[in-house]
Design a protein around this motif. Structure first.
Motif, PDB file in Angstrom:
ATOM      1  N   PHE A  41       0.850  -1.190   0.000  1.00 50.65           N
ATOM      2  CA  PHE A  41       0.000   0.000   0.000  1.00 50.65           C
ATOM      3  C   PHE A  41       0.886   1.240   0.000  1.00 50.65           C
ATOM      4  CE2 PHE A  41      -2.407  -3.166   2.707  1.00 50.65           C
ATOM      5  CZ  PHE A  41      -3.133  -3.678   1.630  1.00 50.65           C
ATOM      6  N   ASP A  42       0.988   1.875  -1.156  1.00 50.38           N
ATOM      7  CA  ASP A  42       1.828   3.058  -1.327  1.00 50.38           C
ATOM      8  C   ASP A  42       1.099   4.264  -0.735  1.00 50.38           C
ATOM      9  OD1 ASP A  42       3.300   5.304  -2.571  1.00 50.38           O
ATOM     10  OD2 ASP A  42       4.253   3.709  -3.728  1.00 50.38           O
ATOM     11  N   LEU A  43       1.786   5.050   0.090  1.00 54.58           N
ATOM     12  CA  LEU A  43       1.150   6.149   0.809  1.00 54.58           C
ATOM     13  C   LEU A  43       1.483   7.520   0.239  1.00 54.58           C
ATOM     14  CD1 LEU A  43       1.487   4.850   4.469  1.00 54.58           C
ATOM     15  CD2 LEU A  43      -0.352   4.477   2.818  1.00 54.58           C
ATOM     16  N   ASP A  44       2.114   7.560  -0.926  1.00 57.19           N
ATOM     17  CA  ASP A  44       2.372   8.852  -1.570  1.00 57.19           C
ATOM     18  C   ASP A  44       1.056   9.584  -1.802  1.00 57.19           C
ATOM     19  OD1 ASP A  44       5.072   8.396  -1.618  1.00 57.19           O
ATOM     20  OD2 ASP A  44       5.159   7.848  -3.733  1.00 57.19           O
ATOM     21  N   GLY A  45       1.018  10.870  -1.466  1.00 59.41           N
ATOM     22  CA  GLY A  45      -0.174  11.689  -1.667  1.00 59.41           C
ATOM     23  C   GLY A  45      -1.129  11.695  -0.489  1.00 59.41           C
ATOM     24  N   PHE A  46      -0.837  10.887   0.537  1.00 54.51           N
ATOM     25  CA  PHE A  46      -1.698  10.847   1.720  1.00 54.51           C
ATOM     26  C   PHE A  46      -1.020  11.544   2.897  1.00 54.51           C
ATOM     27  CE2 PHE A  46      -3.024   7.065  -0.701  1.00 54.51           C
ATOM     28  CZ  PHE A  46      -4.396   7.278  -0.754  1.00 54.51           C
ATOM     29  N   SER A  47      -1.811  11.875   3.907  1.00 50.83           N
ATOM     30  CA  SER A  47      -1.280  12.443   5.137  1.00 50.83           C
ATOM     31  C   SER A  47      -2.179  12.046   6.296  1.00 50.83           C
ATOM     32  CB  SER A  47      -1.192  13.974   5.045  1.00 50.83           C
ATOM     33  OG  SER A  47      -2.472  14.541   4.856  1.00 50.83           O
ATOM     34  N   THR A  48      -1.653  12.146   7.505  1.00 53.98           N
ATOM     35  CA  THR A  48      -2.476  11.882   8.676  1.00 53.98           C
ATOM     36  C   THR A  48      -3.523  12.983   8.822  1.00 53.98           C
ATOM     37  OG1 THR A  48      -0.935  13.081  10.122  1.00 53.98           O
ATOM     38  CG2 THR A  48      -0.602  10.695   9.872  1.00 53.98           C
ATOM     39  N   ASP A  49      -4.587  12.682   9.573  1.00 55.61           N
ATOM     40  CA  ASP A  49      -5.626  13.691   9.776  1.00 55.61           C
ATOM     41  C   ASP A  49      -5.183  14.697  10.841  1.00 55.61           C
ATOM     42  OD1 ASP A  49      -6.057  12.543  12.299  1.00 55.61           O
ATOM     43  OD2 ASP A  49      -7.905  11.519  11.706  1.00 55.61           O
ATOM     44  N   ALA A  50      -6.075  15.611  11.197  1.00 52.31           N
ATOM     45  CA  ALA A  50      -5.710  16.671  12.136  1.00 52.31           C
ATOM     46  C   ALA A  50      -5.310  16.143  13.500  1.00 52.31           C
ATOM     47  CB  ALA A  50      -6.874  17.653  12.280  1.00 52.31           C
ATOM     48  N   HIS A  51      -5.763  14.928  13.834  1.00 59.28           N
ATOM     49  CA  HIS A  51      -5.442  14.336  15.137  1.00 59.28           C
ATOM     50  C   HIS A  51      -4.251  13.370  15.058  1.00 59.28           C
ATOM     51  CE1 HIS A  51      -9.105  16.096  16.708  1.00 59.28           C
ATOM     52  NE2 HIS A  51      -9.760  15.578  15.686  1.00 59.28           N
ATOM     53  N   GLY A  52      -3.722  13.167  13.850  1.00 59.08           N
ATOM     54  CA  GLY A  52      -2.524  12.356  13.700  1.00 59.08           C
ATOM     55  C   GLY A  52      -2.738  10.938  13.222  1.00 59.08           C
ATOM     56  N   TYR A  53      -3.964  10.573  12.818  1.00 56.19           N
ATOM     57  CA  TYR A  53      -4.266   9.206  12.421  1.00 56.19           C
ATOM     58  C   TYR A  53      -4.416   9.060  10.904  1.00 56.19           C
ATOM     59  CZ  TYR A  53      -5.492   8.878  17.363  1.00 56.19           C
ATOM     60  OH  TYR A  53      -5.461   8.925  18.734  1.00 56.19           O
ATOM     61  N   PHE A  54      -4.090   7.873  10.412  1.00 56.29           N
ATOM     62  CA  PHE A  54      -4.377   7.507   9.031  1.00 56.29           C
ATOM     63  C   PHE A  54      -4.769   6.037   9.023  1.00 56.29           C
ATOM     64  CE2 PHE A  54      -3.420   5.943   4.764  1.00 56.29           C
ATOM     65  CZ  PHE A  54      -4.150   6.858   4.008  1.00 56.29           C
ATOM     66  N   VAL A  55      -5.932   5.739   8.432  1.00 55.17           N
ATOM     67  CA  VAL A  55      -6.480   4.387   8.462  1.00 55.17           C
ATOM     68  C   VAL A  55      -6.493   3.784   7.066  1.00 55.17           C
ATOM     69  CG1 VAL A  55      -8.493   2.969   9.035  1.00 55.17           C
ATOM     70  CG2 VAL A  55      -7.904   4.947  10.466  1.00 55.17           C
ATOM     71  N   ILE A  56      -5.892   2.617   6.948  1.00 52.72           N
ATOM     72  CA  ILE A  56      -5.949   1.786   5.739  1.00 52.72           C
ATOM     73  C   ILE A  56      -6.911   0.658   6.058  1.00 52.72           C
ATOM     74  CG2 ILE A  56      -4.617   0.298   4.184  1.00 52.72           C
ATOM     75  CD1 ILE A  56      -2.093   1.824   5.249  1.00 52.72           C
ATOM     76  N   GLY A  57      -8.008   0.539   5.304  1.00 54.88           N
ATOM     77  CA  GLY A  57      -8.965  -0.490   5.692  1.00 54.88           C
ATOM     78  C   GLY A  57     -10.058  -0.737   4.681  1.00 54.88           C
ATOM     79  N   ASN A  58     -10.959  -1.629   5.023  1.00 57.26           N
ATOM     80  CA  ASN A  58     -12.110  -1.950   4.179  1.00 57.26           C
ATOM     81  C   ASN A  58     -13.055  -0.752   4.108  1.00 57.26           C
ATOM     82  OD1 ASN A  58     -12.225  -5.228   5.740  1.00 57.26           O
ATOM     83  ND2 ASN A  58     -10.976  -4.572   4.015  1.00 57.26           N
TER      84      ASN A  58
END
Length: 206
Positions: free
Chosen positions: A73-90
């Motif tokens: 799962f390539d994460l280029d172009g993504f960032s964490t949200d305002a609280h610091g989280y990023f979710v990869i999921g269904n």
């Protein structure tokens, strides 16, 4: 201001943000009710928020042969949200930022690893490697330890059991306290009700 100091400050502003915020794998839910439509991997930047994930890639490793599976799962172009989280999921997972297919994450003994790199660096059947490794979790649902995967962790760190409470379908593995333990360390993980994209909180003592 001296010229060398100006140059140094200028260089700092050019560095990618994720070099300053330590990204960790904060929570994993691999075994969910039914046909596994609520799986996810949560990354956390320690609460900095809006941290670029450019240059990072999440890789799944199969304990059967200790090789990668189901694409990276390539994460280029993504960032964490305002609280610091990023979710990869269904698609059905709350706060999901990158949607993956249902039943994509095996239940163990398996591993999730975070690297500096690109998805193209990890075609399916890539052997386990610690090159450019940032963080990893080796997990299971009542499975024997997998020595070939444990090299992803710091020495002496355990493989963690999502079924430690005999309720793996309804619990995830998460760092308690939230974000704690350090990279490639799994001693702070415990099984609790899932909290994708939100703080991990231990229940009050009975």
């Amino acid at each position: 201001m001296k010229k060398w100091l100006k140059l140094s400050l200028g260089f700092l502003f050019l560095l990618p943000v994720h070099l300053f915020a330590q990204i960790v794998i904060n929570e994993i839910d691999s075994d969910t009710p039914g046909t596994d439509t609520m799986e996810f991997i949560e990354l956390y930047d320690g609460g900095t928020g809006s941290t670029s994930l450019n240059g990072l890639v999440v890789v799944l490793f199969n304990g059967f042969d200790d090789k990668s599976y189901n694409s990276a799962f390539d994460l280029d172009g993504f960032s964490t949200d305002a609280h610091g989280y990023f979710v990869i999921g269904n698609a059905a997972v709350a706060n999901v930022g990158l949607v993956i297919s249902n039943n994509a994450i095996q239940n163990g003994a398996d591993a999730v690893a975070l690297y500096n790199g690109d998805a193209t660096d990890f075609p399916n059947d890539t052997p386990v490697t610690t090159t450019n490794l940032l963080d990893a979790v080796v997990f299971d649902t009542n499975d024997a330890e997998d020595a070939g995967l444990l090299v992803l962790l710091n020495a002496g760190q355990p493989q963690v059991n999502e079924n430690e409470n005999s309720n793996s379908a309804n619990q995830s593995l998460q760092r308690i306290p939230n974000g704690s333990g350090g990279t490639r360390n799994t001693g702070s993980y415990t099984a609790l009700p899932p909290t994708p994209g939100a703080i991990n909180i231990a229940p009050p003592p009975m």
